[in-house]
Every structure is written in C-alpha cells, then in structure tokens.
Design a protein around this motif. Structure first.
Motif, short mmCIF file in Angstrom:
data_model
loop_
_atom_site.label_atom_id
_atom_site.label_comp_id
_atom_site.label_asym_id
_atom_site.label_seq_id
_atom_site.Cartn_x
_atom_site.Cartn_y
_atom_site.Cartn_z
N ASN A 273 0.78 -1.24 -0.33
CA ASN A 273 0.03 0.20 0.32
C ASN A 273 1.00 1.67 0.34
N HIS A 274 2.23 1.06 0.35
CA HIS A 274 3.10 1.85 0.42
C HIS A 274 3.52 2.54 -0.76
N TYR A 275 3.88 1.92 -1.48
CA TYR A 275 4.43 1.95 -3.17
C TYR A 275 3.25 2.33 -3.69
N SER A 276 1.49 2.12 -3.83
CA SER A 276 1.02 2.53 -4.30
C SER A 276 0.46 3.54 -4.40
N TYR A 277 0.68 3.49 -3.22
CA TYR A 277 0.67 5.65 -2.11
C TYR A 277 1.36 6.52 -2.81
#
Length: 140
Positions: free
Chosen positions: A69-73
């Motif tokens: 999720n951090h990378y997609s954000y």
C-alpha cells in the motif's frame, strides 16, 4: 464492464494489502516492481517500467512485497500532484525474481493492448518521471 471487474479486483487486492497481517517480514537486497494505474472514468491506463528497488521488505514465507500500500500511495501521489489526475486506482506488482515479474508484466499489458474488446489507450510512465522509493518496514 470488463474494466470495472478488473478494477474491482485491483481494489480488493489493494485492500487486502492494507490489513494488518502478523507475517514476519525480512529485508532482501533488491526486488523488482511495476505500477499499473487506471480510472473508472476513462479508458486510459498507465504502466510504469519494471524498476529495481533496493532494500525491500518481503514476507518471510511467500516473498510477497510487504507494505504494498505504501508503494501504491507513492504512485497515486505522483498522479495527483504531477499529472493532476486524482482518484486513480494504483496497483503495484512486485517479485524478487525479475523473469517472473517480466512474465506478469507482459501478460497484464497484453490484456489491455491485444486481448481487450474495448479500445484502451495504454501509456507508459518513464523512470525519469516516476521512480519507486524504498519503504522502511522495520517498525512493522
């Protein structure tokens, strides 16, 4: 209709990545990832190139990217701030083996370029424009 099903699946996968699972994370020297961006409002989809990211955390048993999720954000923020395209669905696909990821990349891109009944406009995001940054997952 097919795009809606695929985006719904992507959202479900993103939601699954945000749950707090008690899997043990380990740090690997490098992993490879690419991003996919789409919207329910238009038929343009975006792909980043396959990028090597150093010092990545993965789950111990399955080598899945920890903190997806951090990378997609990161990708979502790039689209909101730099391209003025908010509210996009952003998915990050990663693997520690580049050949495996290249197969996933080709299969996914092929769905939108060749096998699609509806014409999609497929655009690439250059690595000079967007590059994933390492996320420190040692605290989780």
């Amino acid at each position: 209709m097919k795009l809606i099903k695929q985006l719904t699946l992507a959202i479900i996968l993103m939601a699954a990545g945000t749950t707090n699972v008690q899997a043990q994370n380990v740090k690997v020297p490098k992993a490879y990832m690419f991003g996919f961006v789409a919207s329910f409002n238009d038929s343009t989809v975006y792909f980043t190139n396959i990028q090597q990211v150093d010092s990545v955390w993965v789950t111990k048993k399955k080598n899945m990217l920890a903190g997806r999720n951090h990378y997609s954000y990161q990708l979502r923020e790039y689209f909101t701030q730099n391209r003025s395209l908010p509210n996009r669905t952003c998915v990050v696909i990663a693997d520690v083996n580049r050949k495996n990821l290249e197969k996933k990349y080709a299969k996914m891109k092929n769905k939108y370029l060749v096998k699609s009944k509806k014409p999609y406009e497929v655009r690439s995001i250059a690595e000079t424009d967007f590059k994933f940054k390492t996320v420190d997952m040692s605290y989780e």
